[in-house]
Design a protein around this motif. Structure first.
Motif, PDB file in Angstrom:
ATOM      1  N   SER A 112      41.240  54.486  35.389  1.00  0.00           N
ATOM      2  CA  SER A 112      40.303  54.880  34.337  1.00  0.00           C
ATOM      3  C   SER A 112      38.915  54.302  34.599  1.00  0.00           C
ATOM      4  N   LYS A 113      38.843  53.019  34.935  1.00  0.00           N
ATOM      5  CA  LYS A 113      37.556  52.386  35.222  1.00  0.00           C
ATOM      6  C   LYS A 113      36.899  53.029  36.447  1.00  0.00           C
ATOM      7  N   CYS A 114      37.679  53.325  37.454  1.00  0.00           N
ATOM      8  CA  CYS A 114      37.174  53.972  38.660  1.00  0.00           C
ATOM      9  C   CYS A 114      36.585  55.345  38.328  1.00  0.00           C
ATOM     10  N   LEU A 115      37.343  56.157  37.591  1.00  0.00           N
ATOM     11  CA  LEU A 115      36.875  57.504  37.243  1.00  0.00           C
ATOM     12  C   LEU A 115      35.634  57.448  36.357  1.00  0.00           C
ATOM     13  N   ASN A 116      35.596  56.517  35.416  1.00  0.00           N
ATOM     14  CA  ASN A 116      34.423  56.389  34.549  1.00  0.00           C
ATOM     15  C   ASN A 116      33.179  56.038  35.358  1.00  0.00           C
ATOM     16  N   GLU A 117      33.325  55.125  36.309  1.00  0.00           N
ATOM     17  CA  GLU A 117      32.185  54.744  37.148  1.00  0.00           C
ATOM     18  C   GLU A 117      31.711  55.914  38.005  1.00  0.00           C
ATOM     19  N   LEU A 118      32.660  56.632  38.588  1.00  0.00           N
ATOM     20  CA  LEU A 118      32.292  57.774  39.425  1.00  0.00           C
ATOM     21  C   LEU A 118      31.619  58.864  38.601  1.00  0.00           C
ATOM     22  N   GLN A 119      32.121  59.089  37.410  1.00  0.00           N
ATOM     23  CA  GLN A 119      31.517  60.080  36.524  1.00  0.00           C
ATOM     24  C   GLN A 119      30.082  59.674  36.166  1.00  0.00           C
ATOM     25  N   SER A 120      29.867  58.402  35.877  1.00  0.00           N
ATOM     26  CA  SER A 120      28.520  57.906  35.573  1.00  0.00           C
ATOM     27  C   SER A 120      27.578  58.072  36.759  1.00  0.00           C
ATOM     28  N   ALA A 121      28.128  58.041  37.968  1.00  0.00           N
ATOM     29  CA  ALA A 121      27.334  58.222  39.187  1.00  0.00           C
ATOM     30  C   ALA A 121      27.179  59.701  39.559  1.00  0.00           C
ATOM     31  N   GLN A 122      27.610  60.584  38.645  1.00  0.00           N
ATOM     32  CA  GLN A 122      27.478  62.025  38.823  1.00  0.00           C
ATOM     33  C   GLN A 122      28.387  62.601  39.912  1.00  0.00           C
TER      34      GLN A 122
END
Length: 172
Positions: free
Chosen positions: A120-130
């Motif tokens: 979840s943390k990984c996906l959230n970070e990647l999403q924030s990085a577009q």
């Protein structure tokens, strides 16, 4: 599955069951702190989850070095030990998929929500990085990993030999 509560402690996020239990220890989330030795020890300790390394001619130390140098790591630490690790490559820009190269939890730390939280943390970070898409491969017989990925929004997109390919498209 045990619900996980978030508490901030000295700049690190400490996770512990919301209903305390004597057989579960708190764990600490970190990002990008594990060194090559800690990553190698984690890979060796994952057992069946990472056993493909030795069989396919990839040495644990070489793979740990590659992760340490090129991957973004999301880490769960229990008593000073790297108990859970999600390592992702996302160095080709947001137009290209990110690739999770390792997702694993040591046997004595499983079934505590660690892998789910790290993903979840990984996906959230990647999403924030577009980043628009994340991909990974899992052995076809690894039902626990497949169920975890499906809960996180991943879907199977193909299969090469005994590896099932999964992807999730992120909302950017």
């Amino acid at each position: 599955m045990t619900e996980v509560g978030w508490n901030v402690d000295d700049g690190c996020t400490r996770l512990s069951p919301t209903e305390p239990s004597t057989n579960q220890e708190a764990w600490t989330y970190r990002r990008g702190t594990a060194d090559v030795v800690e990553i190698r020890e984690h890979l060796e300790g994952c057992g069946d989850a990472s056993s493909w390394l030795g069989r396919e001619g990839v040495e644990f130390s070489d793979y740990a070095e590659k992760i340490c140098r090129f991957a973004i790591t999301h880490e769960a630490w229990v008593q000073g030990r790297l108990a859970g690790l999600v390592a992702v490559y996302s160095n080709r820009g947001h137009e290209h998929p990110a690739y999770i190269t390792h997702m694993g939890t040591l046997a004595d730390s499983r079934r505590r929500g660690i892998a789910e939280t790290l993903i979840s943390k990984c996906l959230n970070e990647l999403q924030s990085a577009q980043v628009r898409r994340v991909e990974l491969e899992v052995r076809s017989g690894n039902r626990v990993a497949a169920q975890l990925l499906m809960r996180a929004g991943f879907r199977p997109i193909g299969q090469v030999k005994e590896l099932v390919q999964y992807a999730v498209d992120l909302q950017v």
